[in-house]
Design a protein around this motif. Structure first.
Motif, mmCIF file in Angstrom:
data_model
loop_
_atom_site.group_PDB
_atom_site.id
_atom_site.type_symbol
_atom_site.label_atom_id
_atom_site.label_comp_id
_atom_site.label_asym_id
_atom_site.label_seq_id
_atom_site.Cartn_x
_atom_site.Cartn_y
_atom_site.Cartn_z
ATOM 1 N N LEU A 187 8.395 11.292 2.494
ATOM 2 C CA LEU A 187 8.062 10.111 3.289
ATOM 3 C C LEU A 187 7.841 8.896 2.399
ATOM 4 O O LEU A 187 8.309 7.787 2.716
ATOM 5 C CB LEU A 187 6.813 10.385 4.129
ATOM 6 N N ALA A 188 7.147 9.093 1.279
ATOM 7 C CA ALA A 188 6.922 7.979 0.346
ATOM 8 C C ALA A 188 8.242 7.448 -0.197
ATOM 9 O O ALA A 188 8.420 6.229 -0.364
ATOM 10 C CB ALA A 188 6.015 8.434 -0.795
ATOM 11 N N PHE A 189 9.182 8.360 -0.470
ATOM 12 C CA PHE A 189 10.502 7.943 -0.947
ATOM 13 C C PHE A 189 11.219 7.109 0.110
ATOM 14 O O PHE A 189 11.803 6.063 -0.184
ATOM 15 C CB PHE A 189 11.332 9.181 -1.293
ATOM 16 N N MET A 190 11.185 7.553 1.362
ATOM 17 C CA MET A 190 11.867 6.843 2.435
ATOM 18 C C MET A 190 11.275 5.452 2.646
ATOM 19 O O MET A 190 12.002 4.471 2.838
ATOM 20 C CB MET A 190 11.794 7.671 3.732
ATOM 21 N N ILE A 191 9.955 5.362 2.591
ATOM 22 C CA ILE A 191 9.311 4.048 2.725
ATOM 23 C C ILE A 191 9.686 3.149 1.561
ATOM 24 O O ILE A 191 9.959 1.949 1.733
ATOM 25 C CB ILE A 191 7.781 4.223 2.821
ATOM 26 N N PRO A 249 0.810 -1.223 0.000
ATOM 27 C CA PRO A 249 0.000 0.000 0.000
ATOM 28 C C PRO A 249 0.838 1.266 0.000
ATOM 29 O O PRO A 249 1.955 1.289 0.518
ATOM 30 C CB PRO A 249 -0.819 -0.120 1.291
ATOM 31 N N ARG A 250 0.287 2.315 -0.557
ATOM 32 C CA ARG A 250 0.892 3.631 -0.474
ATOM 33 C C ARG A 250 0.392 4.320 0.785
ATOM 34 O O ARG A 250 -0.566 3.873 1.431
ATOM 35 C CB ARG A 250 0.548 4.465 -1.706
ATOM 36 N N ILE A 251 1.044 5.403 1.144
ATOM 37 C CA ILE A 251 0.640 6.171 2.315
ATOM 38 C C ILE A 251 0.243 7.574 1.886
ATOM 39 O O ILE A 251 0.636 8.055 0.809
ATOM 40 C CB ILE A 251 1.763 6.222 3.373
ATOM 41 N N SER A 253 11.080 13.127 7.666
ATOM 42 C CA SER A 253 10.786 13.618 6.316
ATOM 43 C C SER A 253 10.481 15.111 6.286
ATOM 44 O O SER A 253 10.213 15.673 5.220
ATOM 45 C CB SER A 253 9.583 12.861 5.733
ATOM 46 N N VAL A 254 10.514 15.760 7.440
ATOM 47 C CA VAL A 254 10.096 17.161 7.550
ATOM 48 C C VAL A 254 10.918 18.067 6.639
ATOM 49 O O VAL A 254 12.147 17.971 6.580
ATOM 50 C CB VAL A 254 10.212 17.643 9.009
ATOM 51 N N ILE A 255 10.218 18.931 5.922
ATOM 52 C CA ILE A 255 10.834 19.977 5.105
ATOM 53 C C ILE A 255 10.162 21.294 5.467
ATOM 54 O O ILE A 255 8.925 21.396 5.421
ATOM 55 C CB ILE A 255 10.669 19.696 3.598
ATOM 56 N N LEU A 256 10.960 22.279 5.850
ATOM 57 C CA LEU A 256 10.429 23.569 6.292
ATOM 58 C C LEU A 256 9.437 23.383 7.435
ATOM 59 O O LEU A 256 8.327 23.943 7.436
ATOM 60 C CB LEU A 256 9.775 24.315 5.117
#
Length: 218
Positions: free
Chosen positions: A80-84, A23-25, A69-72
């Protein structure tokens, strides 16, 4: 954390044995939604992909990745999707690997952020500080990779021989040599030259030379 009952899954980019769509998030007001028509099945599939042993482990890892995954000062859904996705590709097989791979993807994201800051910084003093941080993060990632490889290899560290010289008439072993392997020497002379056999005492050599002289005279 809630689970969204919407049909959406990620198909693998390339086919490989044992791969299954997971699944995607989706982020909604700092909540992680697992997009799958069956809530329990979605959690199970994503947990298997991330090496989480149960629901608590899965949600804990996802929350930690979301913070990383926080940006600004705001969690970034694409990041976050990339990291998962990177964790899935490493395929952690137990809880230790799940924690280590989560750290690896987080360190990688931090490394690339530092690289981006370095590219946009013109101040020399700032460049030096960012470069030091970038170097430390890169070394940490390399150490994490080595730790993962050692864990999966039961702690065995192979010994690699880069340069090997063999004289005429000698023979060498071609292949990987580990700490458990035994050393085989075909010619005693080669072993002596390599320092594997201690040289004989000078008096012993003189005795051999005298015996050889007597044999020749006889």
């Amino acid at each position: 954390m809630t689970t969204a009952l919407t049909r959406d899954s990620t198909a693998p980019v390339a086919k490989h044995d044992g791969s299954r769509p997971s699944p995607r998030i989706k982020l909604a007001r700092r909540r992680i939604l697992i997009r799958h028509p069956d809530a329990e099945a979605g959690e199970r599939l994503l947990g298997e992909a991330l090496g989480a042993v149960d629901r608590d482990a899965l949600h804990g890892i996802l929350k930690q990745l979301m913070k990383a995954s926080v940006i600004l000062q705001k969690p970034d859904e694409a990041n976050l999707a990339f990291m998962i996705s990177m964790m899935k590709s490493i395929a952690p097989r137990d809880s230790l690997e799940a924690m280590l791979t989560a750290q690896m993807v987080s360190v990688h994201v931090a490394t690339m952020r530092s690289a981006c800051r370095l590219a946009f910084t013109e101040d020399l003093s700032q460049q030096e500080g960012i470069a030091r941080t970038l170097t430390r993060l890169a070394r940490t990632f390399a150490a994490q990779m080595e730790a993962l490889n050692r864990h999966r290899g039961n702690g065995e560290r192979p010994i690699t021989v880069q340069n090997l010289s063999v004289q005429d008439g000698g023979s060498a072993i071609v292949g990987n040599v580990t700490q458990q392997a035994q050393l085989i020497v075909a010619e005693p002379g080669i072993a002596a030259e390599a320092g594997l056999i201690p040289p004989r005492d000078v008096s012993e050599r003189e005795l051999d030379r005298a015996e050889a002289t007597r044999d020749t005279a006889a």
